[in-house]
Design a protein around this motif. Sequence first.
Motif, PDB file in Angstrom:
ATOM      1  N   VAL A  17       1.291   4.990   0.926  1.00  0.00           N
ATOM      2  CA  VAL A  17       2.724   4.948   1.169  1.00  0.00           C
ATOM      3  C   VAL A  17       3.426   6.117   0.474  1.00  0.00           C
ATOM      4  O   VAL A  17       4.419   6.650   0.978  1.00  0.00           O
ATOM      5  N   GLY A  18       2.904   6.534  -0.687  1.00  0.00           N
ATOM      6  CA  GLY A  18       3.491   7.689  -1.368  1.00  0.00           C
ATOM      7  C   GLY A  18       3.393   8.949  -0.537  1.00  0.00           C
ATOM      8  O   GLY A  18       4.358   9.723  -0.424  1.00  0.00           O
ATOM      9  N   VAL A  19       2.215   9.179   0.060  1.00  0.00           N
ATOM     10  CA  VAL A  19       2.052  10.356   0.924  1.00  0.00           C
ATOM     11  C   VAL A  19       2.969  10.257   2.135  1.00  0.00           C
ATOM     12  O   VAL A  19       3.629  11.232   2.529  1.00  0.00           O
ATOM     13  N   VAL A  20       3.017   9.059   2.736  1.00  0.00           N
ATOM     14  CA  VAL A  20       3.892   8.872   3.901  1.00  0.00           C
ATOM     15  C   VAL A  20       5.352   9.066   3.501  1.00  0.00           C
ATOM     16  O   VAL A  20       6.162   9.610   4.259  1.00  0.00           O
ATOM     17  N   GLY A  21       5.699   8.616   2.292  1.00  0.00           N
ATOM     18  CA  GLY A  21       7.073   8.780   1.827  1.00  0.00           C
ATOM     19  C   GLY A  21       7.472  10.230   1.709  1.00  0.00           C
ATOM     20  O   GLY A  21       8.580  10.625   2.106  1.00  0.00           O
ATOM     21  N   ILE A 142       7.536   4.113   9.900  1.00  0.00           N
ATOM     22  CA  ILE A 142       7.233   3.896   8.491  1.00  0.00           C
ATOM     23  C   ILE A 142       6.680   2.497   8.282  1.00  0.00           C
ATOM     24  O   ILE A 142       5.726   2.285   7.514  1.00  0.00           O
ATOM     25  N   THR A 143       7.273   1.504   8.973  1.00  0.00           N
ATOM     26  CA  THR A 143       6.791   0.133   8.838  1.00  0.00           C
ATOM     27  C   THR A 143       5.352   0.006   9.301  1.00  0.00           C
ATOM     28  O   THR A 143       4.520  -0.646   8.656  1.00  0.00           O
ATOM     29  N   LEU A 144       5.020   0.640  10.433  1.00  0.00           N
ATOM     30  CA  LEU A 144       3.636   0.602  10.918  1.00  0.00           C
ATOM     31  C   LEU A 144       2.686   1.273   9.938  1.00  0.00           C
ATOM     32  O   LEU A 144       1.560   0.804   9.724  1.00  0.00           O
TER      33      LEU A 144
END
Length: 415
Positions: A17-21, A142-144
């Motif tokens: 999630v950090g990378v996606v963030g 983001i949710t996915l």
Amino acid sequence: MKSLRRRLIILLVVSIVGVVGLATIVAIKVLGGPSPELSMGPVARQIQLMVQLVPGHVPGAGDAPVNLSDQPADGVEDQRHTRVLNHIMHELGLDVSAVVSRNVGRPGMVASVALPDNRWMIVDVPDFGPPRDAWFVLSGWITLIVLGATAVSVYFTAVLVRPLEMLETAVSKIGSDGVLAAVPEEGSAEVRATAHALNQLSARLKTAMESRMRLVAAAGHDLRTPMTRMRLRAEFLDDDRDKWLHDLDELDRIADSAIRLVREEVNQDAVEPVELDRLVRDIETEMISAGHAVSIDHLDKVSVKAGALGLRRALRNLIVNAATHGKSCTIALTGQGGRAVLTIADRGPGIPPDLLNKAFEPFFRVDPARAQSIPGAGLGLAIAKEIIERYGGTIRLENRQGGGLLQTVVFGAVS
């Protein structure tokens, strides 16, 4: 938070999630549209041309299609865009000021230009921002990502901790003899090495336990021959003959108890459903006929899975212990929540709290001087605990309010 599984799942989820963030922040910067310095330049030049077309401002421009109003456009002022637009118009040499406001109820902005004749020229500002539904798409994306990261983390964490769970399961299956169940030597090299080491440890423990049991049994058996000779010689003594015979009786009881303890660890009855209430009633009858003060409070009809002979021996030891050391005892059996709970309450002096955890040790005596006003070798509770735990039960000792000892035995009941 102490679980390794939870730690790994949280670590993987936070990492993904950090990378996606970070990627999302970049996407927001891109989707947020160009800066006011870039978007207001064309608007300022457009206003420069339109001001010249305002009727009365330039001779002959009265028919120009320019949107005029007596007041500025409705909406919330965007101070940053207003400041940038006025700065650019000043650099272009326009002697007018403007207010940029956001439209109410719809996307986009509008520039209200103050003219010298107290009129306002309304100019639409192109909407360079992202489409309105782009943010919903981004939120769904983001949710996915978060859900997918969680699922992947849970799966791979389960794969990583599976060998540890295998070892934990094997250790939890240690038998009453202290021997570890065989662990499958499969999986990664590290897991195979660990399983092999545990299997070797189990084999060594089994050898040591068997050696100990043989030693105790042999010692108990070999003691009987010299004790028999000593008993015969004591018969011809005139002085202290009774004391000699009393000491020999005690040695004989210790030898017999040691042999019985070894037999309980080696010889195990076939496990079958046993009517616990009926067994307790038979033991009560036997104890009363032997002169013990034993009474029954109530007995629920409950069955447990155990060896009938071994369980009878264990419960008899507990009841005899309560009836002799506790003067008298009361027995109760209840079935509750899929469990059989047997309580044996006596009226004796109890056991000092600091010695309760030692009561099941072989040859335990409350009296440190080993005074024997009551016959016994001190192995009754040890044998009872060995049998009860072998059949999946538990036993607990606690002092009663007002005096006496309470022995509580819990088994899983058979439905």
